[in-house]
Write an enzyme that holds these catalytic residues in place. Structure first.
Site, PDB file in Angstrom:
ATOM      1  N   TYR A 191       0.856  -1.250   0.116  1.00  0.00           N
ATOM      2  CA  TYR A 191      -0.041   0.023  -0.234  1.00  0.00           C
ATOM      3  C   TYR A 191       0.837   1.251   0.052  1.00  0.00           C
ATOM      4  O   TYR A 191       0.399   2.267  -0.378  1.00  0.00           O
ATOM      5  CB  TYR A 191      -0.990  -0.023   1.263  1.00  0.00           C
ATOM      6  CG  TYR A 191      -1.916  -1.084   1.307  1.00  0.00           C
ATOM      7  CD1 TYR A 191      -2.335  -1.967   0.353  1.00  0.00           C
ATOM      8  CD2 TYR A 191      -2.651  -1.089   2.490  1.00  0.00           C
ATOM      9  CE1 TYR A 191      -3.154  -2.856   0.428  1.00  0.00           C
ATOM     10  CE2 TYR A 191      -3.700  -2.370   2.428  1.00  0.00           C
ATOM     11  CZ  TYR A 191      -3.830  -2.883   1.588  1.00  0.00           C
ATOM     12  OH  TYR A 191      -4.693  -4.257   1.815  1.00  0.00           O
ATOM     13  N   LYS A 215       1.156  -6.456   6.185  1.00  0.00           N
ATOM     14  CA  LYS A 215       1.363  -7.551   5.376  1.00  0.00           C
ATOM     15  C   LYS A 215       2.754  -7.607   4.730  1.00  0.00           C
ATOM     16  O   LYS A 215       3.079  -6.442   4.270  1.00  0.00           O
ATOM     17  CB  LYS A 215       0.057  -7.426   4.379  1.00  0.00           C
ATOM     18  CG  LYS A 215      -1.066  -7.338   5.093  1.00  0.00           C
ATOM     19  CD  LYS A 215      -2.372  -7.689   4.182  1.00  0.00           C
ATOM     20  CE  LYS A 215      -3.692  -7.205   4.811  1.00  0.00           C
ATOM     21  NZ  LYS A 215      -3.659  -5.510   4.549  1.00  0.00           N
TER      22      LYS A 215
END
Length: 290
Positions: free
Chosen positions: A55, A84
């Site tokens: 992201y 993540k």
């Protein structure tokens, strides 16, 4: 977490409570937008925030939280942060990737860290090196969990086969599986696997990329409840004990999406929504990953 700020939550197999509602930050980029969204979320009662290496907003999220927690009378322990491991770091680069996430967020520890994808960037989905890379990544996460840097570890986008493979080899079972879940994609088998192994099943894309907002059943249920379609879809999940991560950059929508714990869908409405299940995915498909 202090009891005064504890939102509705679910107990993980680590013994820690994870909020049922979190702010998804996919596509939320830039310090200003991240700050505004986090500010609105904290004001609306969100206490969980979901990020990922891919992201590219971990640093902005960490900075925003450090600035905003005192403003809202909160401390680090009052929020639950998920990030993540990127597919490019799957395997031998997992330690480097995880430590980079810890450094970017700069919050001392990460509450939940997931393997984002069962495959490896640069390899074909059919490549037989994928299982070995997953196993190596998991061993790395177990090591960082033992050190207290990752309070809980889990996976994302795993299929039932990937889950069963992991459960055979892991020393520490995953706390969470995060996957696509909404009325058109109910993931019945995967939920059963999670229940069997004591793994929390968590939803992303609960709103079906907004396409579900115009589904006649969703619209009718929302009208009868005097709620928005988004609230109905989120309530449908949390009423089944499934945590959700709606994403938005709009302060008003962030606030609206938090209003899912002050009403209840009837059994009939729950059944009508669940009957929309047709196996339709809006996101990537991990089923071909070896």
């Amino acid at each position: 977490m202090s009891s005064s700020s504890m939102p509705p939550s679910i107990l993980l197999n680590t013994g820690v409570q994870m909020p049922l509602l979190g702010l998804g930050t996919y596509k939320l980029r830039g310090a200003e937008d991240v700050y505004r969204a986090v500010d609105a979320a904290l004001a609306a009662g969100y206490r969980a925030f979901d990020s990922a290496a891919v992201y590219r907003n971990e640093a902005d999220l960490g900075r925003a939280l450090k600035e905003l927690l005192p403003k809202h009378g909160l401390i680090r322990e009052d929020v639950f942060i998920t990030s993540k491991l990127g597919p490019k770091d799957q395997g031998e680069k997992a330690m480097e990737g995880a430590l980079h996430s810890l450094s970017q967020l700069d919050l001392g520890y990460i509450d939940l860290y997931l393997i984002h994808w069962p495959g490896t960037q640069g390899l074909l989905v059919s490549d037989q090196r994928n299982p070995g890379n997953r196993a190596q990544s998991w061993a790395t996460l177990e090591e960082l969990h033992a050190q207290g840097k990752l309070k809980a570890i889990g996976v994302s986008n795993y299929t039932p086969a990937h889950m069963r493979e992991l459960m055979k080899s892991c020393k520490i079972p995953p706390a969470v599986l995060q996957v696509e879940f909404h009325p058109r994609f109910c993931q019945t088998e995967l939920r059963s696997v999670c229940e069997e192994y004591g793994v929390c099943f968590q939803a992303y894309s609960s709103l079906g990329r907004a396409e579900l907002f115009t589904d006649p059943v969703v619209m009718e249920v929302a009208k009868n409840c005097e709620r928005t379609p988004a609230q109905v879809l989120l309530c449908w999940a949390v009423q089944q004990g499934v945590p959700v991560l709606p994403k938005s950059s709009s302060p008003d929508r962030i606030k609206d999406n938090s209003r899912i714990f002050d009403f209840t869908l009837s059994g009939t409405d729950m059944d009508r929504l669940s009957a929309l299940d047709c196996g339709h995915k809006y996101c990537w498909d991990p089923s071909e990953v070896a």
